[in-house]
Scaffold this active site. Structure first.
Site, mmCIF file in Angstrom:
data_model
loop_
_atom_site.group_PDB
_atom_site.id
_atom_site.type_symbol
_atom_site.label_atom_id
_atom_site.label_comp_id
_atom_site.label_asym_id
_atom_site.label_seq_id
_atom_site.Cartn_x
_atom_site.Cartn_y
_atom_site.Cartn_z
ATOM 1 C CG ASP A 111 -40.870 16.012 -5.189
ATOM 2 O OD1 ASP A 111 -41.601 14.994 -5.103
ATOM 3 O OD2 ASP A 111 -40.686 16.786 -4.244
ATOM 4 N N GLY A 155 -37.016 22.632 4.416
ATOM 5 C CA GLY A 155 -37.053 23.803 5.277
ATOM 6 C C GLY A 155 -38.461 24.348 5.373
#
Length: 836
Positions: A644, A530
């Site tokens: 990540d 997003g």
């Protein structure tokens, strides 16, 4: 051999006899009898006192000798008072003694006694001493001037003689010495022969020396005085008689000039060996200015400037003497390449191009960075200590205690602040914007729809008029001039999807509101999840960051996991000491899950980009490593895998400091709740993910090592364009993976044959990636042992062999073994702090 300026017939014999104090090992006064001196006395008409020069001390008194030569006067008139002449000489000697004491020449008193009491005169030694004085001072006079001076002095000593001199040699002859003609008087030659037969003379049986050669290629450097402040041993390659030799292969690395060393007092010696740009500018400014002036004079006056020297450019460092313990390469001022054309593979390194781990922030603006030519662990090149290793430097500093984490962070903050001065205008603009935002933030008391002002109610759109009734607390309804998206939505077609774009991202408009509480200021960033918005929380009166997740069902579940992880981490770190972003709240608005966190600064990839992909100083990398390990320790303490890690997910908490925080737990998971089998960004993807093996917390250690290497070099360590190429880059350094990993891999057939040999892999430039052909030292272009060892332990094929977080925090690279605070130059100025 002894050089004399003048003699005196009027000195009493008692003074001549009283001068039996030893001159040096070179010449004993007991060997100088009246008979030895008589030939010269017969030709002397001087009425000045005697000045006897000892060539064993000429390098220590070179400047005084030059001043004495320049001050030699013509014979006094017959009616001149001898007492006045003696008084003048005595005053001159007093001034010379004062000058010698100021320069730190401690043997001047003995030399003055010899000057005033000896009664010999010969000009051959005078010429040698004069020449050496000029070579030592770097101001070799014009041969014509030297020859004229010699003729004048010879005339003064023998006014009735009729000597003839040879033709003055030119510069093209490259003969730095002047020769007397073969018509020397018998008395002169007899005196020379008698002096040469004394102990230390050229004809003395124990130390015969070669006669003066006319071939300049056989010249040698003059021997340095053993009394020199920076000298410990006399060079065996020196010869007073033969003079200086030309520059050859053996002189490519030699000692610094005695001229430069004589200006440095022993009390300031340690300061002078440090680079002036790194050290205390107030103590070295005057010395540096004086050194620059002398360097310019050397370029103007040195005769070697016009002489071809076997492809070696001229440098004032060519006139050098000293001991071999401290050497420096020839400084090629004229042929030094510019910074833009600097070849990282070249062996040439300009002086001052290397810095230590704890280096001055003021020099970072002019030094190259890895992977160009930066060397982080070597000592600063200096004219005296370029050959000293880092181990010797640490021993010399006498401080082997580990550096505290607080001290490391403070030093890195100082370096980071000076790096920020490169983009001063941008940083100041960001600071001012954030300052105005925080000043405008005021906590507002919540109101209900019934208590809203009529003006705010009139500003609502038709969609908002119906929507706002569902909110019990209203803080903000939007700015007056905001072009709200809800104005474009008809009431009969109201649908939450109309607020989204084609990718499912919320259409954020500046000045609009979120949840009737947050005011949208700007978009900070976007990603696959997003976007992140900079907003003002009108309830708390502070600036926050809101992560607005895409309106897609597949993101909702993972977003709730991220919220749970953030809550757990904040509860485990209430004091906010482990460098993890602070979670504030979360909500659902118009079909989008939103996570409210603290507002941070730029990510580390932006920092690298703003630094032109040249990498960061090692002390900053070390500071980031410490903070990253602290964050990983907090995660592993709560059984969380980030999954990540990359530079984009490490953000600065302050635009002027080297303080970071770990963000983006959208891919994170708990040890026993692994959701995905394919994760991590490609450049930082662990081998077990590529090979389809079971993974754990060790994948964060792999990514962490890749991040540190990229921060140091400015480019990714393994920049694979696809997974196959990524694996090829890894095998180039680590070699093929162990057979145990290949057998357990679910994708082994894509990369290896049945025997475990890797298939040929080429990169995007069709270069074959051969396993085990490169090293970390080559990729990082550094020999920093602790850093390379740290990376090698992070980047292992087998996850079980990788270093743990606790062990990494105790590694020498993190703790350090030296603490030398970086210093800011006087020209730099700190940027303003952010408002609280």
């Amino acid at each position: 051999m002894v050089g004399l300026i003048s003699t005196s017939e009027t000195l009493p014999k008692q003074e001549s006899k009283s001068s039996s104090a030893p001159v040096s090992n070179f010449l004993s006064p007991n060997n100088l009898t009246e008979q030895t001196c008589s030939p010269l006395r017969a030709h002397s008409t001087f009425k000045e006192p005697v000045f006897l020069l000892s060539q064993r001390q000429y390098s220590h008194n070179s400047k005084i000798l030059t001043e004495l030569i320049n001050s030699v006067k013509r014979p006094n008139k017959p009616d001149q008072n001898e007492e006045k002449s003696a008084v003048g000489i005595e005053e001159k000697s007093f001034k010379d003694e004062h000058l010698a004491q100021k320069k730190g020449l401690h043997h001047f008193a003995d030399l003055k006694e010899i000057f005033l009491n000896k009664n010999l005169s010969t000009l051959d030694g005078l010429q040698d001493a004069s020449l050496h004085d000029n070579i030592q001072s770097g101001k070799l006079d014009n041969p014509v001037i030297s020859q004229n001076r010699r003729i004048v002095l010879e005339k003064l000593a023998n006014p009735n003689s009729s000597k003839e001199y040879e033709t003055i040699p030119t510069v093209e002859n490259r003969h730095p010495l002047n020769k007397l003609s073969k018509t020397k008087t018998l008395a002169y030659e007899e005196t020379i022969n008698q002096l040469d037969e004394t102990p230390g003379g050229t004809n003395y049986p124990m130390n015969k020396k070669k006669t003066l050669s006319s071939e300049t290629n056989k010249y040698e450097y003059p021997q340095q005085s053993k009394f020199h402040e920076c000298s410990q041993f006399a060079s065996p390659r020196s010869s007073i008689v033969n003079g200086p030799r030309t520059l050859g292969k053996n002189s490519k690395r030699a000692d610094d000039t005695a001229r430069m060393a004589s200006r440095m007092k022993p009390s300031n010696f340690n300061n002078n060996i440090q680079s002036s740009s790194y050290g205390h500018a107030s103590q070295s400014t005057k010395l540096t200015s004086q050194r620059d002036n002398d360097h310019q004079k050397d370029l103007n006056f040195s005769p070697y400037k016009s002489i071809p020297l076997n492809n070696r450019p001229y440098s004032p460092m060519s006139e050098i003497v000293g001991f071999s313990g401290s050497t420096t390469p020839l400084d090629t001022y004229g042929n030094r390449p510019s910074g833009k054309k600097f070849n990282k593979n070249s062996k040439f390194r300009p002086p001052g191009s290397t810095i230590s781990s704890y280096s001055s922030a003021s020099t970072l603006r002019r030094l190259p960075r890895a992977p160009g030519s930066k060397v982080h662990a070597e000592r600063q090149n200096s004219t005296f200590n370029s050959g000293i290793s880092l181990r010797a430097l640490r021993k010399e500093m006498g401080n082997t205690a580990p550096v505290s984490s607080n001290q490391l962070l403070k030093d890195a903050d100082l370096v980071m602040e000076n790096l920020s001065t490169r983009n001063t205008e941008k940083v100041l603009r960001e600071v001012n914007i954030l300052k105005r935002l925080r000043e405008s933030c005021v906590a507002i008391t919540a109101k209900s729809y019934d208590t809203l002002d009529e003006r705010k109610i009139r500003s609502l759109t038709t969609f908002e008029y119906l929507e706002i009734k569902n909110f019990q607390k209203i803080y903000f309804t939007g700015s007056e001039n905001c072009q709200k998206l809800s104005k474009q939505i008809p009431l009969d077609e109201c649908n939450e999807a109309l607020f989204d774009d084609d990718n499912g991202d919320y259409k954020a408009i500046q000045g609009d509101h979120l949840l009737y509480r947050y005011e949208i200021i700007d978009t900070v960033g976007k990603g696959s999840f997003g976007q992140v918005l900079k907003c003002i929380d009108h309830k708390r009166g502070q600036v926050v960051a809101i992560k607005v997740i895409k309106n897609r069902q597949k993101f909702h579940g993972q977003t709730l996991v991220e919220v749970g992880i953030l809550k757990r981490l904040c509860e485990a770190d209430p004091a906010d000491k482990n460098n993890v972003i602070r979670y504030l709240s979360h909500f659902d608005f118009r079909g989008h899950l939103c996570i409210v966190t603290e507002l941070l600064g730029s990510n580390l990839f932006d920092v690298i980009r703003e630094n032109n992909y040249k990498g960061l100083p090692l002390i900053v990398v070390k500071s980031f490593a410490l903070q990253g390990l602290q964050a990983l320790r907090l995660l592993q303490g709560q059984n969380i895998i980030h999954c990540d890690l990359k530079p984009e997910n490490l953000l600065l908490s302050h635009p002027l400091k080297a303080r970071i925080k770990l963000i983006d737990f959208g891919s994170s998971c708990f040890y026993n709740e692994k959701v995905y089998t394919y994760l991590q960004s490609r450049f930082y993807r662990a081998p077990e993910i590529i090979l389809g093996l079971e993974y754990g917390k060790e994948i964060d250690i792999w990514s962490f090592g890749c991040i540190l290497a990229e921060l140091f070099t400015g480019v990714p360590l393994f920049p694979g364009g696809n997974e196959t190429e990524q694996l090829g880059y890894i095998m180039e350094v680590l070699g093929p993976p162990p057979m145990a990993l290949i057998r357990n891999s679910t994708r082994s057939k894509a990369y290896f044959d049945s025997e475990g040999k890797p298939h040929p892999i080429t990169d995007s430039h069709n270069r074959l990636l051969v396993p085990s052909t490169r090293t970390f030292s080559q990729l990082l272009n550094t020999k920093q042992a602790s850093f390379l060892d740290f990376l090698s332990k992070c980047l292992k094929w087998d996850p079980k062999d990788r270093i743990t977080v606790d062990s990494a925090l105790q590694h020498e690279f993190i703790l350090g073994k030296t603490s030398q605070k970086p210093m800011v130059s006087k020209g730099s100025h700190p940027l303003p702090d952010l408002p609280v």
